[in-house]
Design a protein around this motif. Structure first.
Motif, short mmCIF file in Angstrom:
data_model
loop_
_atom_site.label_atom_id
_atom_site.label_comp_id
_atom_site.label_asym_id
_atom_site.label_seq_id
_atom_site.Cartn_x
_atom_site.Cartn_y
_atom_site.Cartn_z
N VAL A 23 65.49 42.87 40.42
CA VAL A 23 65.89 43.43 41.71
C VAL A 23 64.70 43.33 42.65
O VAL A 23 63.57 43.69 42.28
CB VAL A 23 66.33 44.91 41.57
CG1 VAL A 23 66.72 45.48 42.93
CG2 VAL A 23 67.50 45.02 40.59
N GLU A 24 64.94 42.85 43.83
CA GLU A 24 63.86 42.71 44.81
C GLU A 24 63.37 44.08 45.24
O GLU A 24 64.19 44.97 45.53
CB GLU A 24 64.36 41.93 46.02
CG GLU A 24 63.27 41.63 47.04
CD GLU A 24 63.78 40.81 48.19
OE1 GLU A 24 62.98 40.51 49.10
OE2 GLU A 24 64.98 40.46 48.18
N PRO A 25 62.05 44.30 45.29
CA PRO A 25 61.53 45.61 45.70
C PRO A 25 61.83 45.88 47.17
O PRO A 25 62.08 44.96 47.96
CB PRO A 25 60.02 45.49 45.44
CG PRO A 25 59.75 44.03 45.49
CD PRO A 25 60.97 43.35 44.95
N LEU A 26 61.79 47.17 47.51
CA LEU A 26 62.01 47.58 48.88
C LEU A 26 60.68 47.57 49.62
O LEU A 26 59.72 48.20 49.20
CB LEU A 26 62.62 48.99 48.92
CG LEU A 26 63.99 49.15 48.23
CD1 LEU A 26 64.43 50.60 48.28
CD2 LEU A 26 65.03 48.25 48.89
N TYR A 27 60.65 46.84 50.71
CA TYR A 27 59.43 46.74 51.50
C TYR A 27 59.58 47.59 52.76
O TYR A 27 60.64 47.59 53.40
CB TYR A 27 59.15 45.29 51.90
CG TYR A 27 58.91 44.37 50.73
CD1 TYR A 27 57.67 44.29 50.12
CD2 TYR A 27 59.94 43.58 50.21
CE1 TYR A 27 57.45 43.45 49.04
CE2 TYR A 27 59.73 42.74 49.14
CZ TYR A 27 58.48 42.68 48.56
OH TYR A 27 58.26 41.84 47.50
N THR A 28 58.54 48.32 53.08
CA THR A 28 58.54 49.14 54.29
C THR A 28 57.69 48.45 55.34
O THR A 28 56.53 48.10 55.10
CB THR A 28 57.98 50.54 54.00
OG1 THR A 28 56.65 50.41 53.46
CG2 THR A 28 58.87 51.27 53.00
N ASP A 29 58.26 48.24 56.49
CA ASP A 29 57.56 47.57 57.58
C ASP A 29 56.81 48.62 58.40
O ASP A 29 57.37 49.26 59.29
CB ASP A 29 58.56 46.82 58.46
CG ASP A 29 57.86 45.97 59.51
OD1 ASP A 29 56.64 45.81 59.40
OD2 ASP A 29 58.55 45.48 60.43
#
Length: 270
Positions: A18-24
């Motif tokens: 699962v692709e990690p969640l990135y915070t911009d």
């Protein structure tokens, strides 16, 4: 030799990932219109979560089980601490025991870079700071020829001075969980100076744009400061104001630690 020999040193990936969640957060300014990006007031601390005994193993008489442990969260900061002792010390002192601290960042704890597995100079320096901040609160004369060891691991960091303050609070909870005799619980808080205004409990983005940062560790019941560290230049009256504000914030952190430890003692044993 066959080309399809299985390599035991290689760890195969999972069948599904699962692709990690990135915070911009790159374009978000930490201070906007005199306020903070996360909506907190200048003297507001991040929410605190504490849990003691998370590293306890069964059976309790296992030699690898710590005497006490604690897990501490403050915003994005996540720290665990394990306390061993009192046990036979490496430096035998017939009059009083010794307190040693080991501090280490997890390789993935810092968002701006990956920490190496080998302990760096900054981690050794922080370990000495933690020892000097906590030692005045421990009744070392009650443990002659003994040693009390605290092992602190930063799982996630968000601000250098805020992380050091959170580590001190975590060690205090772990020492209390281990049943170590203390004069008082040590509470710590950090501040940073931004545009002539002191801001409490800054995250990494806020510390990066600040002119000065400091933290204070204090025993509120004894009204005694155990450690004060400042990085940056300020006027004497500015430092006095920051120390006073930090002391008030330490009292709030102390109240949270005391309420949790009291509630944990009142809970019936399972």
């Amino acid at each position: 030799m066959s080309a399809n020999i299985f390599d035991r040193r290689r760890v195969n990936g999972p069948p599904r990932s699962v692709e990690p969640l990135y915070t911009d957060e790159g374009d978000v300014k930490p201070f906007t219109n005199g306020g903070r990006a996360d909506g907190r007031s200048l003297d507001q601390l991040r929410p605190i979560f504490i849990k003691t005994g998370p590293l306890a193993v069964q059976p309790t008489f296992s030699p690898t089980a710590p005497s006490g442990s604690a897990y501490y969260e403050q915003g994005k900061i996540r720290i665990s601490c394990a306390v061993y002792g009192p046990r036979q010390g490496r430096k035998s002192n017939p009059r009083m025991g010794s307190f040693d601290c080991d501090f280490q960042y997890a390789p993935f704890s810092c968002s701006w870079k990956r920490r190496p597995h080998i302990k760096g100079a900054d981690e050794k320096e922080i370990a000495l700071i933690l020892e000097q901040a906590m030692a005045p609160a421990i009744r070392l004369e009650a443990y002659p020829k003994a040693c009390i060891d605290a092992f602190v691991t930063v799982i996630e960091s968000d601000g250098k001075f805020a992380t050091i303050s959170a580590a001190i609070n975590c060690i205090s909870a772990a020492l209390a969980d281990a049943g170590i005799e203390l004069y008082d619980i040590v509470a710590a808080c950090s501040m940073s100076l931004n545009a002539s205004q002191w801001v409490s409990d800054c995250n990494q983005a806020e510390e990066d744009v600040s002119q000065c940062s400091l933290f204070v560790s204090r025993m509120p019941s004894a009204d005694e400061i155990t450690y004060l560290l400042q990085q940056g230049k300020t006027m004497p009256d500015q430092t006095d104001r920051a120390v006073q504000t930090c002391s008030n914030s330490c009292a709030r952190v102390y109240a949270v630690l005391s309420r949790y430890l009291q509630a944990s003692m009142e809970q019936p044993a399972s």
